[in-house]
Design a protein around this motif. Structure first.
Motif, PDB file in Angstrom:
ATOM      1  N   MET A 177      39.008  42.070  48.433  1.00 45.23           N
ATOM      2  CA  MET A 177      39.206  40.921  47.575  1.00 45.23           C
ATOM      3  C   MET A 177      40.684  40.535  47.610  1.00 45.23           C
ATOM      4  O   MET A 177      41.553  41.390  47.718  1.00 45.23           O
ATOM      5  CB  MET A 177      38.781  41.284  46.149  1.00 45.23           C
ATOM      6  CG  MET A 177      38.819  40.136  45.190  1.00 45.23           C
ATOM      7  SD  MET A 177      37.999  40.587  43.661  1.00 45.23           S
ATOM      8  CE  MET A 177      39.352  40.400  42.564  1.00 45.23           C
ATOM      9  N   LYS A 178      40.941  39.262  47.519  1.00 52.25           N
ATOM     10  CA  LYS A 178      42.309  38.773  47.557  1.00 52.25           C
ATOM     11  C   LYS A 178      42.632  37.983  46.296  1.00 52.25           C
ATOM     12  O   LYS A 178      41.756  37.380  45.694  1.00 52.25           O
ATOM     13  CB  LYS A 178      42.524  37.867  48.770  1.00 52.25           C
ATOM     14  CG  LYS A 178      42.398  38.593  50.087  1.00 52.25           C
ATOM     15  CD  LYS A 178      42.703  37.673  51.239  1.00 52.25           C
ATOM     16  CE  LYS A 178      42.517  38.460  52.539  1.00 52.25           C
ATOM     17  NZ  LYS A 178      43.020  37.744  53.693  1.00 52.25           N
ATOM     18  N   ALA A 179      43.894  38.023  45.931  1.00 51.13           N
ATOM     19  CA  ALA A 179      44.400  37.192  44.839  1.00 51.13           C
ATOM     20  C   ALA A 179      45.714  36.594  45.291  1.00 51.13           C
ATOM     21  O   ALA A 179      46.489  37.231  46.013  1.00 51.13           O
ATOM     22  CB  ALA A 179      44.606  38.013  43.576  1.00 51.13           C
ATOM     23  N   ILE A 229      46.927  32.351  38.689  1.00 54.41           N
ATOM     24  CA  ILE A 229      46.200  33.298  39.547  1.00 54.41           C
ATOM     25  C   ILE A 229      45.048  32.596  40.219  1.00 54.41           C
ATOM     26  O   ILE A 229      44.278  31.884  39.559  1.00 54.41           O
ATOM     27  CB  ILE A 229      45.654  34.475  38.699  1.00 54.41           C
ATOM     28  CG1 ILE A 229      46.804  35.210  38.015  1.00 54.41           C
ATOM     29  CG2 ILE A 229      44.808  35.415  39.559  1.00 54.41           C
ATOM     30  CD1 ILE A 229      46.359  36.200  36.950  1.00 54.41           C
ATOM     31  N   THR A 281      39.646  42.945  38.343  1.00 56.43           N
ATOM     32  CA  THR A 281      39.382  41.749  37.544  1.00 56.43           C
ATOM     33  C   THR A 281      40.615  40.855  37.452  1.00 56.43           C
ATOM     34  O   THR A 281      41.749  41.294  37.688  1.00 56.43           O
ATOM     35  CB  THR A 281      38.952  42.129  36.121  1.00 56.43           C
ATOM     36  OG1 THR A 281      40.063  42.766  35.464  1.00 56.43           O
ATOM     37  CG2 THR A 281      37.749  43.059  36.125  1.00 56.43           C
ATOM     38  N   GLU A 282      40.373  39.608  37.075  1.00 58.77           N
ATOM     39  CA  GLU A 282      41.476  38.682  36.855  1.00 58.77           C
ATOM     40  C   GLU A 282      42.368  39.180  35.719  1.00 58.77           C
ATOM     41  O   GLU A 282      43.584  39.011  35.759  1.00 58.77           O
ATOM     42  CB  GLU A 282      40.954  37.279  36.553  1.00 58.77           C
ATOM     43  CG  GLU A 282      42.057  36.251  36.455  1.00 58.77           C
ATOM     44  CD  GLU A 282      41.557  34.822  36.399  1.00 58.77           C
ATOM     45  OE1 GLU A 282      42.398  33.934  36.155  1.00 58.77           O
ATOM     46  OE2 GLU A 282      40.359  34.578  36.605  1.00 58.77           O
ATOM     47  N   LEU A 322      41.818  33.720  42.553  1.00 57.14           N
ATOM     48  CA  LEU A 322      41.037  34.817  43.128  1.00 57.14           C
ATOM     49  C   LEU A 322      40.176  34.273  44.248  1.00 57.14           C
ATOM     50  O   LEU A 322      39.639  33.174  44.156  1.00 57.14           O
ATOM     51  CB  LEU A 322      40.148  35.479  42.068  1.00 57.14           C
ATOM     52  CG  LEU A 322      40.880  36.199  40.936  1.00 57.14           C
ATOM     53  CD1 LEU A 322      39.862  36.748  39.939  1.00 57.14           C
ATOM     54  CD2 LEU A 322      41.740  37.318  41.471  1.00 57.14           C
ATOM     55  N   VAL A 341      44.824  41.553  37.159  1.00 56.11           N
ATOM     56  CA  VAL A 341      45.873  40.843  37.891  1.00 56.11           C
ATOM     57  C   VAL A 341      46.847  40.209  36.893  1.00 56.11           C
ATOM     58  O   VAL A 341      48.063  40.252  37.086  1.00 56.11           O
ATOM     59  CB  VAL A 341      45.284  39.788  38.852  1.00 56.11           C
ATOM     60  CG1 VAL A 341      46.392  39.010  39.537  1.00 56.11           C
ATOM     61  CG2 VAL A 341      44.375  40.453  39.890  1.00 56.11           C
TER      62      VAL A 341
END
Length: 76
Positions: free
Chosen positions: A1-3, A73, A51-52, A75, A55
């Motif tokens: 997963m990327k943010a 942010i 989770t956001e 996601l 982050v």
């Protein structure tokens, strides 16, 4: 997963780097630039399930100086 986290100075906070870029652009003949705000982009590779909110906690504790900076942010 990327943010991806976008960090920018809050409105009203002096941005000397942005002003230097604006001035340099004017000196190069780009007269239409009235203002520049400079920021940073941070790309994170995250473990699945991050989770956001986690982050956001990273931003609050390390990635952004929340006294003078705001962050967004993404996601994906």
């Amino acid at each position: 997963m990327k943010a991806r986290v976008h960090v920018m100075l809050k409105n009203g906070v002096l941005d000397p780097q942005g002003e230097a870029v604006r001035h340099a652009l004017g000196a190069m003949g780009f007269d239409g630039v009235e203002g520049v705000r400079q920021g940073k982009v941070i790309d994170l590779e995250l473990a699945e399930g991050t989770t956001e909110a986690q982050v956001a906690e990273m931003c609050e504790k390390l990635l952004a100086n929340t006294v003078i900076e705001r962050y967004e942010i993404e996601l994906g």
